[in-house]
Write a protein that holds these residues in place. Structure first.
Motif, short mmCIF file in Angstrom:
data_model
loop_
_atom_site.label_atom_id
_atom_site.label_comp_id
_atom_site.label_asym_id
_atom_site.label_seq_id
_atom_site.Cartn_x
_atom_site.Cartn_y
_atom_site.Cartn_z
N TRP A 42 -0.83 11.22 -14.95
CA TRP A 42 -1.61 11.09 -13.73
C TRP A 42 -1.50 9.65 -13.24
O TRP A 42 -1.45 8.73 -14.05
CB TRP A 42 -3.07 11.42 -13.99
CG TRP A 42 -3.29 12.85 -14.27
CD1 TRP A 42 -3.23 13.47 -15.49
CD2 TRP A 42 -3.59 13.87 -13.34
NE1 TRP A 42 -3.47 14.80 -15.37
CE2 TRP A 42 -3.70 15.08 -14.05
CE3 TRP A 42 -3.78 13.89 -11.97
CZ2 TRP A 42 -3.99 16.28 -13.43
CZ3 TRP A 42 -4.07 15.08 -11.36
CH2 TRP A 42 -4.17 16.27 -12.10
N SER A 43 -1.45 9.47 -11.97
CA SER A 43 -1.40 8.11 -11.44
C SER A 43 -2.36 8.01 -10.26
O SER A 43 -2.70 9.00 -9.62
CB SER A 43 0.01 7.75 -11.00
OG SER A 43 0.34 8.42 -9.80
N THR A 44 -2.75 6.79 -10.00
CA THR A 44 -3.61 6.52 -8.85
C THR A 44 -2.82 5.94 -7.70
O THR A 44 -3.38 5.47 -6.73
CB THR A 44 -4.74 5.54 -9.25
OG1 THR A 44 -4.13 4.36 -9.75
CG2 THR A 44 -5.64 6.17 -10.27
N ARG A 45 -1.52 5.91 -7.83
CA ARG A 45 -0.57 5.42 -6.84
C ARG A 45 -0.73 3.92 -6.55
O ARG A 45 -0.47 3.45 -5.48
CB ARG A 45 -0.65 6.22 -5.56
CG ARG A 45 -0.38 7.69 -5.79
CD ARG A 45 -0.01 8.36 -4.50
NE ARG A 45 -0.01 9.79 -4.66
CZ ARG A 45 1.03 10.51 -5.06
NH1 ARG A 45 2.15 9.93 -5.36
NH2 ARG A 45 0.94 11.81 -5.15
N ARG A 46 -1.18 3.18 -7.52
CA ARG A 46 -1.23 1.73 -7.40
C ARG A 46 -0.05 1.16 -8.13
O ARG A 46 0.19 1.48 -9.29
CB ARG A 46 -2.51 1.19 -8.03
CG ARG A 46 -3.75 1.60 -7.31
CD ARG A 46 -4.94 1.00 -7.98
NE ARG A 46 -6.15 1.54 -7.41
CZ ARG A 46 -7.32 1.48 -7.99
NH1 ARG A 46 -7.45 0.92 -9.17
NH2 ARG A 46 -8.38 1.98 -7.41
N LEU A 47 0.69 0.32 -7.47
CA LEU A 47 1.86 -0.25 -8.10
C LEU A 47 1.51 -1.45 -8.96
O LEU A 47 1.96 -1.58 -10.08
CB LEU A 47 2.88 -0.65 -7.03
CG LEU A 47 3.41 0.51 -6.20
CD1 LEU A 47 4.35 0.00 -5.11
CD2 LEU A 47 4.15 1.48 -7.10
#
Length: 145
Positions: free
Chosen positions: A129-134
């Motif tokens: 899962w990701s929070t789409r923060r690079l």
């Protein structure tokens, strides 16, 4: 005879029940921590194992009585051992945990069969899962906005 809790003044005017038993919808434990449904499954599977083991042994000993003997022995051993294992697996878990676990395993291994057992409604996705923060914002780290 009217008991102390059954007096007319304890009954609400609208006729509602003032208490609800918290174990009303639970299946009763029958043998060694197994409910009736679990006992039937455990006895059926262990009886089938006893039958499969009894047929070759009956052929080797030339005695047909080996089949029902091993079926009964298999059921006894299966309920004793299976009841202990299931009781240990279910300890501290919700009442429906075992059934959901079986549905989940069927949904993962046999997707075509999962539709018939209700496993198609389960979430079977696994992955990252990701929070789409690079990368973290450096201005937030320093306390400046």
């Amino acid at each position: 005879m009217v008991g102390p809790l059954d007096s007319p003044r304890d009954i609400p005017r609208d006729g509602l029940v003032t208490f609800l038993p918290h174990r009303l919808n639970r299946h009763p434990v029958v043998v060694r921590g197994l409910t009736a449904d679990e006992l039937w499954v455990c006895a059926g599977l262990s009886g089938a194992v006893g039958f499969v083991a009894g047929v070759p042994l009956a052929w080797l000993t030339h005695s047909i009585a080996m089949v029902p003997t091993l079926v009964v022995a298999g059921i006894g051993i299966g309920v004793f051992v299976g009841g202990g294992l299931l009781r240990r697996w279910k300890r501290g878990r919700p009442d429906t945990w075992l059934y959901r676990q079986l549905q989940w395993r069927l949904a993962l291994r046999y997707p075509a069969l999962a539709a018939h057992t209700g496993g198609g409604q389960l979430i079977t996705r696994s992955g990252w899962w990701s929070t789409r923060r690079l990368r973290p914002n450096p201005s937030l780290r320093r306390g400046t906005a």
